[in-house]
Enzyme design. Structure first.
Site, PDB file in Angstrom:
ATOM      1  N   HIS A 194      -0.281   6.555   8.919  1.00  0.00           N
ATOM      2  CA  HIS A 194      -0.588   5.330   8.882  1.00  0.00           C
ATOM      3  C   HIS A 194       0.980   5.010   9.945  1.00  0.00           C
ATOM      4  O   HIS A 194       1.599   5.290   9.599  1.00  0.00           O
ATOM      5  CB  HIS A 194      -0.883   4.892   7.877  1.00  0.00           C
ATOM      6  CG  HIS A 194       0.522   5.501   6.002  1.00  0.00           C
ATOM      7  ND1 HIS A 194       1.272   5.085   6.005  1.00  0.00           N
ATOM      8  CD2 HIS A 194       0.192   6.588   5.671  1.00  0.00           C
ATOM      9  CE1 HIS A 194       2.437   5.692   5.491  1.00  0.00           C
ATOM     10  NE2 HIS A 194       1.371   6.943   5.217  1.00  0.00           N
ATOM     11  N   CYS A 210       1.384  11.888   3.249  1.00  0.00           N
ATOM     12  CA  CYS A 210       0.568  11.093   4.720  1.00  0.00           C
ATOM     13  C   CYS A 210       1.503  11.123   5.386  1.00  0.00           C
ATOM     14  O   CYS A 210       2.364  11.815   5.243  1.00  0.00           O
ATOM     15  CB  CYS A 210       0.136   9.842   4.005  1.00  0.00           C
ATOM     16  SG  CYS A 210      -0.783   9.097   2.781  1.00  0.00           S
TER      17      CYS A 210
END
Length: 339
Positions: A194, A210
């Site tokens: 992301h 992440c």
């Protein structure tokens, strides 16, 4: 005509890398080769704010610049200092398909289907104790304008720092996931590639697992990668290659620390069987290999017998005016560095 197209692509890629944080498109090397790119040199300017801003300009991570230039100041290099930009590399020894992440080098490689190029992006990854998992998976969902729901663990850690996070952070410019997210098919869907509202965190180990990218980079990847795209995550600090012309290269990165306080410059590196076989090949200079393993410069080093430690020819010193504004990490941003 084909040769002219390749040269044009190289020039466009190189020039584009100087003026934006977008990935560079490297022509794929011929069969049997893994060497791509060309290192550059850059003279630090008076207007350069910090190393992170310089890294963003050259589509790399500050940590990689520090590997290659291990004598410079880690945050504010002195103006006039000439540094090497590590824009030459060996492709990971993986299938040239989809997305390949090498955690040890803080890079994401994307192989667009049907194109003879590879795109390379700097990447932020999971912190110690909350590592990004090594795995082979797929993109399971594409999420534009994502909201962020902090996990109980993240909320507890933030609260311990005196910061109370809301149950849900709405989509928008202050969302720690940025404007685009790719959900991976591992775990319970908690692992994403992301964007981020804290750009100085790209290229660091600060997340809860992440992988985060610069805003223009995740936008470009999001537009290209489809649901079902293969994603391979590896952790290989040592890459090596025997090129078609017989030259041998070793690229060594500092391994990711496994315990608090570990010094990645001197931590022993576990070698796989493939590297052991490579080292034993006739024609290798064992002294040069040992020097490369010790120095850990994060760029390809020639280790063929009789070859010097020269990495490759580099571009002349570049005098590029700095137009990147350094984003200060506010207290609020610090709370979301571990998403």
């Amino acid at each position: 005509m084909k040769r002219a197209s390749v040269i044009t692509l190289l020039l466009i890629s190189w020039i584009g890398g100087l003026h934006s944080a977008h990935a560079m498109d490297y022509p794929l090397p011929p069969e049997g080769s893994r060497l791509i790119g060309q290192n550059q040199t850059y003279a630090i300017q008076e207007g350069d704010k910090n190393l992170q801003a310089i890294a963003r300009r050259f589509n790399t991570a500050a940590q990689l610049i520090l590997e290659t230039n291990n004598t410079i100041a880690p945050v504010y290099p002195a103006p006039g200092t000439v540094i090497t930009i590590p824009s030459q590399m060996l492709l990971p020894d993986t299938p040239r398909e989809g997305i390949v992440v090498n955690l040890a080098e803080l890079r994401l490689y994307y192989f667009p289907p049907g194109e003879n190029i590879v795109q390379v992006y700097p990447l932020g990854i999971g912190q110690l104790g909350l590592e990004t998992p090594v795995s082979t998976t797929r993109v399971s969902q594409k999420i534009p304008n994502p909201t962020w729901t902090p996990t109980p663990g993240i909320r507890a850690r933030s609260l311990a720092q005196g910061i109370k996070l809301p149950p849900v952070v709405p989509a928008g410019p202050n969302n720690p996931l940025g404007r685009f997210a790719l959900r991976l098919g591992i775990g319970n869907g908690e692992y994403l590639i992301h964007g981020t509202s804290a750009p100085d965190s790209v290229g660091l180990r600060v997340s809860s697992g992440c992988m985060r990218m610069n805003a223009p980079d995740i936008k470009a990847l999001f537009e290209q990668a489809r649901v079902g795209t293969r994603v391979q995550i590896i952790n290989e600090p040592v890459k090596f290659s025997v090129e078609p012309d017989g030259k041998r290269y070793v690229e060594v990165h500092r391994p990711l620390a496994q315990v608090e306080g570990e010094d990645p410059q001197i931590t022993p590196i576990m070698h796989n069987a493939g590297f052991a076989s490579f080292v034993s090949l006739d024609g290798n200079d064992k002294v040069l290999i040992e020097k490369a393993l010790s120095r850990r410069a994060g760029i390809p080093v020639a280790v063929s017998a009789g070859k010097g430690m020269s990495v490759s020819e580099t571009h002349p010193v570049l005098s590029v005016q700095n137009s990147s504004a350094v984003t200060a990490v506010s207290e609020g941003e610090k709370a979301v560095l571990t998403q």
